[in-house]
Every structure is written in structure tokens, then in C-alpha cells.
Design an enzyme around this catalytic site. Structure first.
Site, PDB file in Angstrom:
ATOM      1  N   SER A   1     -17.427  23.021  48.070  1.00  0.00           N
ATOM      2  CA  SER A   1     -18.210  24.493  48.173  1.00  0.00           C
ATOM      3  C   SER A   1     -18.028  25.714  47.112  1.00  0.00           C
ATOM      4  CB  SER A   1     -18.598  24.673  49.307  1.00  0.00           C
ATOM      5  OG  SER A   1     -19.219  23.971  50.774  1.00  0.00           O
TER       6      SER A   1
ATOM      7  N   SER B   1     -22.346  25.470  49.006  1.00  0.00           N
ATOM      8  CA  SER B   1     -22.426  26.521  49.321  1.00  0.00           C
ATOM      9  C   SER B   1     -22.272  28.281  49.599  1.00  0.00           C
ATOM     10  CB  SER B   1     -21.919  26.462  51.521  1.00  0.00           C
ATOM     11  OG  SER B   1     -21.206  26.795  52.030  1.00  0.00           O
TER      12      SER B   1
ATOM     13  N   LYS C   1     -17.882  35.905  51.814  1.00  0.00           N
ATOM     14  CA  LYS C   1     -19.579  35.096  51.992  1.00  0.00           C
ATOM     15  C   LYS C   1     -19.706  35.283  53.327  1.00  0.00           C
ATOM     16  CE  LYS C   1     -19.665  30.464  51.940  1.00  0.00           C
ATOM     17  NZ  LYS C   1     -18.897  28.504  51.395  1.00  0.00           N
TER      18      LYS C   1
END
Length: 601
Positions: A316, A292, A220
Site C-alpha cells: 500500500s 491503500s 493517511k
């Protein structure tokens, strides 16, 4: 997440609104006047004052936010003394801001989920993999790409498959397929190929590092990578290039992992829209991947990477794992060091694996666990995982009403029956009927503090998304939160943690609807580990979204319902992440749904 959208609908906001009106701050004065008589103490509220002039009308308007009522005399007294009694303590707002607070500096007060009286589980530290099945290497690249890390590692260890070939397979898929889902911000092709060749050389020389050696992965894009852009998915940071690796990336490097690319996240870790667009769900290209950790969820589901690392503050990892049909493991708070990761909330952020199978997630967790001096909340812990262990006799708690109501589905309820068939003992448990969303001022205050510079320097407007439930609006509103409400939320947090401690004295784990607001809020604030995994499939007649409904842009509807994965979530005791993995492996075998792939990939 829904909890993020429900931004303090009824919660009081702070009377500190007055200070935020400052546009031309005046220099701060000493908070207390120097006494003129020998031996006299300094006196409060007699300094020169700071900040803008405010009036009784200012406080009359602020009362609407604070939900308190003052008399005209009280209002006038507050206005007359604001600059000398409270405003001068707000140096970060009124200036001259003599102290720079770096992004790496954590608050003095740290959240420790291990409250007094809690014994850290487990008692031993062991990691037992599943038995090798000696499966032959497939001839089709696609079949290799979708194979779990558990299997890929066996092929690489036995030298049936090279890291360079596997890396090339994923790079080719990224080039051909990522434009459909926009899951990758930066592809690290040259870096990956060099790492893969190094891995093959080491393995050929008998220097095998373990099950992640030579395995290509994605991170990420809030995990720092040396000399590789780390953008947070946000316009103000899109040219940011770190000078050192984050702790997690460094540990994956040590394990022999091959970084393929930096994966998308909603800007500053909110939902699924970043400066390059919206990351889409590989199973249903008409809807976002959820966020996210949208990029880790989508890229892993589409087999553009072998595994990925995501993060969670309020849902997330859980939400994109649900949406994209992958396994998401949110570790116990403090197990994985966050050094070199973007901070949204010091007391809430967690880093964890997103994979196509449960054992894969445990392999990654094993590699990235451990404290680091750069993260004062990280601690030493044990991991007790045995992929071959029986789960019979384990006590599984559930909240009856949660499993009856939406968002629970027949897949969740069927999972309970599967647990019974595995001879697990299901027991009903209860939680107090408390306003758990009242914990959210902590998240919003910490997030706004973390990105204070964007607010104070008027850079929030540079972010792509400016709707009511995006960070720019929420961070601006958070400037008006009351410190009193923050403290009260912190006190509620301890009470909630004690309730979870009580429940985990009665059961070994919990099964909960993955997207139930209460469970996401409670367990993110208490720090308990969570495992979300594919449990079956459901049909949807409308695309789903993390974002608040927009009547001007309705979500796509489908004449024929679309079949999509649905995940179930189990929760464990603090630091008992290994037990979640053991139960997850047993359930995954029983469900027998993990091998199905998204048709477009």
C-alpha cells in the site's frame, strides 16, 4: 494488490465452518467435566457442549473447503462430538463473549524479523543532509508548492518563506484542485493555520526545531488525530473522533509539522475507493491512484501537501508511489511505532513517508522513527544516512528472470545500467521456487480478527464496495480459514525470512520490479525495508486498476498512449533503511526525472 485478489485460490479452508453457522448461540459450558471420583483428572469432550447442532452432512460440505476426505463413520463421529470437543472453545463465536478484546490489544505472539544470528544494522547512528544550494525563493506559488521539503525547509529556516504563507498556498491548492482527485477526507484548515502561526513565532524567536518545522503535511486517515475525525475511509467509522494523537502524529507535532488534512485510503486500507469515491491518479485522471495509501500518493504528487505519511501491509505504499510517481519509503517492520494507527495486521502493518524526493523521505523517517509502549512490536534502532556519501562498490543483487519478465520494464532495466555507471557491483541472486502466496492466510486471518466486530454484528454490508476482492467478502471467507493452515504459513514465514537473510549476506541491497507479486509478499512478511522512487516514464494504452477485472465496467482505453511515471524499487537489510536512502539519492540525481510535474496540477 494482485496478492490480495488471489485469495487462497487453492489453499484449504477450515473445518471450523460448522461453528460459523451459528445464529442463536447457546451458552458455553466448561470445557471439561468435573470428575466425580476423588483424584480423577478432568476428561476432554465431556462438557455440556456449545454452539449449534451439526450433522454428518455439515462435515461433508465442510470437506469441500478443507480439501480433506472422511469416511461416513468418521464424519458421524465428528458431528456427534463437535459441540463438546471443539465448538465450546470458540467462545468468541458461540458466546456469551464474556471478554471484550479492545482494538489496542495485540496478540501475545509477536513477529520479530530479527531472527537469531542476525546482527542489527547499521553500526552507527548519523544523519547528514545534502548541502544547501542557496536557491532563490520562486515568485510563483506553484513552484513553491512543488519544491521538495529539503528546499522548503531551507527557505523557512532562513525566513525567506513563512510557514503561514506556505500553508496558505497548499490550502488554496486543496480548495481548487482536490475535487479532481478526491485525495483528502478532512481538511484541517483552522488547525493548520494556527500551527503555522505558532511555527513562525517560534522560528522568529530563534527556536527552530529542525527541517520539518513549519512544513505542511497530510496523514493517511488511519492515523489518530486528537479531536479531528479519523475515519479509516470506511462508512462504519466516518464519525469516529479520537481523543489522542497517534505516536507518528505526535512526533511530527514535536518536529513542528503542520497538519493540513487527513488523506484518503481505500476503506479499511484496501485499494483506492473510500466512502467519498475513488481517489484518482494526478498523472492520469482516468485511473485510480492505487491503494491503500491512495490519498498520500495522489496529494503528494499533485503538491497539495509538502509530504505525507502512508501505511503498508501488502503493497500500500509501493503501489501508489509507483502509480503517482512519488517516493514511497516502507521502513523496516518495528522501526516506526504504530500506536494510535488503525490495525489491519499486527505482524505486517508499517507506517512510512511518501514524498516528492528521496531525501525528503529520509527527513520524515528520521522524525517518526522510534519505539512506543503502545506498540509491542516497535523497537529502538539506528539510522545511518549521509546524502553526500558515495555508493561505489555497493553490491546490488537482482533476480535475472524477474528483471526480464513483466511487470519489469525498460525503466527497471535501465536503472540497473545506471547503477553500473555509479560503479555499483550488480550480482545475480536466486530464491527458491516456493509458493510464497501461501503466506497470505496470515494477512487474511489477522485482518478478519482485527475487524471481527463488523463480521459478527453483520456490519460488513455497510461498506461501500462489495465486490469479490473487497474486504467484506474476504473477511467473511476468512472466518473459515483453518488454524492449522495459519500455523503452517507461520512456519513457512520463518523459512522465507532465513532465505532473505542468506541473500543479504551476499549483497548490500536488491533491485526488484516494484509490483512483482513475490517480492511484495516476501518482503512485507519478512519486514525488510523498501524504497520506491520515480525512475522514468512509460506509455500506457489502458487505465490501470487494483481491482479484479469487471467485464461490465471495462477500464478506459486510449487511442494515443499516455505517458506516465514508472518507479523502481530497492530493498535493504533489516534496519538498514539509511543505506537505501543514500542509494536512492544517488539514483535520483542520475535519473534526473523527479522534477517533472503532472500537467493538470
Amino acid at each position: 494488490m494482485n496478492t490480495r485478489r488471489q485469495f487462497l485460490i487453492s489453499a484449504p479452508l477450515g473445518v471450523l465452518v460448522a461453528a460459523a453457522a451459528c445464529r442463536k448461540p447457546t451458552p458455553s459450558a466448561n470445557s471439561q467435566a468435573t470428575p466425580t471420583t476423588a483424584g480423577a483428572p478432568p476428561t476432554f469432550g465431556t462438557g455440556a457442549g456449545a454452539g449449534p447442532v451439526v450433522t454428518s452432512e455439515t462435515f461433508a460440505e465442510a470437506e469441500k473447503l478443507m480439501q480433506v476426505t472422511m469416511t461416513p463413520a468418521e464424519r458421524q463421529q465428528a458431528a456427534d462430538t463437535w459441540r463438546t470437543s471443539l465448538a465450546q472453545y470458540l467462545e468468541r463465536r458461540t458466546g456469551p463473549r464474556k471478554v471484550a478484546i479492545a482494538a489496542t490489544e495485540a496478540p501475545a505472539t509477536l513477529w520479530n524479523p530479527m531472527l537469531p544470528g542476525i546482527t542489527m544494522a547499521p553500526a552507527r547512528d548519523q544523519f547528514v543532509r545534502s548541502k544547501a544550494d542557496n536557491a532563490p525563493l520562486p515568485s510563483a506559488d506553484e513552484d513553491i508548492a512543488f519544491a521538495p521539503v529539503t528546499q522548503l525547509s531551507r527557505w523557512i529556516e532562513s525566513r525567506k518563506l513563512t510557514s503561514e504563507r506556505l500553508t496558505s498556498i497548499y490550502l488554496s491548492r486543496i480548495e481548487r484542485l482536490d475535487s479532481r482527485i478526491r485525495s483528502i477526507i478532512t481538511v484541517t484548515k483552522d488547525h493548520a493555520l494556527a500551527r503555522a502561526k505558532q511555527a513562525d513565532t517560534e522560528i522568529a524567536a530563534g527556536k527552530y526545531r529542525g527541517p520539518l518545522h513549519g512544513i505542511p503535511y497530510g496523514a493517511k486517515d488511519l492515523l489518530d488525530t486528537k479531536d479531528i475525525p479519523t475515519t479509516y475511509g470506511a462508512e462504519p467509522f466516518r464519525n469516529r473522533v479520537p481523543v489522542a494523537d497517534s505516536a507518528v502524529v505526535s512526533r511530527l507535532n514535536d518536529a513542528g509539522g503542520v497538519l493540513l488534512g487527513k488523506l484518503s485510503l481505500g476503506a479499511l486500507a484496501l485499494n483506492d475507493i473510500w466512502f467519498g469515491g475513488q481517489t484518482m491518479n494526478p498523472w492520469l485522471l482516468e485511473e485510480g491512484a492505487s491503494g491503500s495509501s491512495a490519498g498520500p500518493g495522489a496529494a503528494t504528487a499533485a503538491a497539495l501537501v509538502a509530504f505525507s505519511v502512508g501505511s503498508e501491509t501488502g503493497g500500500s505504499i509501493v503501489s501508489p508511489a509507483m502509480r503517482c510517481g512519488v517516493t514511497g519509503l516502507r521502513p523496516t517492520f518495528g522501526r516506526v511505532a504504530r500506536t494510535g494507527a488503525m490495525t489491519l495486521c499486527w505482524s505486517l502493518d508499517k507506517l512510512g513517508p511518501m514524498t516528492r524526493g528521496v531525501e525528503d523521505a529520509m527527513l520524515v523517517l528520521h522524525a517518526i522513527s522510534g519505539p512506543d509502549a503502545g506498540d509491542p512490536s516497535s523497537v529502538s534502532s539506528r539510522l545511518d544516512f549521509d546524502a553526500n556519501a558515495s555508493v561505489a562498490g555497493l553490491r546490488v543483487g537482482y533476480i535475472a528472470q524477474w528483471m526480464k519478465d513483466a511487470p519489469a520494464t525498460d525503466v527497471d532495466r535501465a536503472a540497473m545500467e545506471t547503477m553500473k555507471s555509479l560503479k555499483m557491483d550488480l550480482r545475480e541472486v536466486t530464491l527458491p521456487d516456493w509458493p510464497y502466496s501461501s503466506l497470505m492466510p496470515i494477512l487474511f486471518a489477522e485482518g478478519a480478527a482485527s475487524f471481527e466486530e463488523l463480521a459478527l454484528n453483520n456490519k460488513l454490508g455497510e461498506l461501500k464496495v462489495q465486490v469479490k476482492d473487497a474486504w467484506p467478502n474476504l473477511f467473511r471467507q476468512a472466518r473459515f480459514l483453518s488454524a492449522v493452515d495459519f500455523v503452517q504459513a507461520d512456519r513457512l514465514r520463518r523459512k522465507v525470512a532465513l532465505e532473505m537473510t542468506r541473500i543479504f549476506k551476499e549483497v548490500d541491497l536488491l533491485i526488484v520490479p516494484s509490483l512483482r507479486d513475490e517480492q511484495l509478499t516476501i518482503t512485507n512478511f519478512t519486514g525488510h525495508p523498501s524504497l520506491t522512487m520515480r525512475g522514468g516514464f512509460v506509455e500506457v494504452s489502458e487505465a490501470r486498476s487494483d481491482w479484479a477485472p469487471d467485464p461490465t465496467n471495462p477500464l478506459p482505453k486510449f487511442n494515443s498512449p499516455r505517458r506516465v511515471p514508472h518507479g523502481i524499487t530497492i530493498l535493504g537489510r533489516l534496519f538498514d533503511d539509511g543505506l537505501l536512502g543514500q542509494v536512492g539519492v544517488a539514483l535520483e540525481r542520475a535519473f534526473n526525472v523527479v522534477k517533472e510535474r503532472p500537467a493538470a496540477f
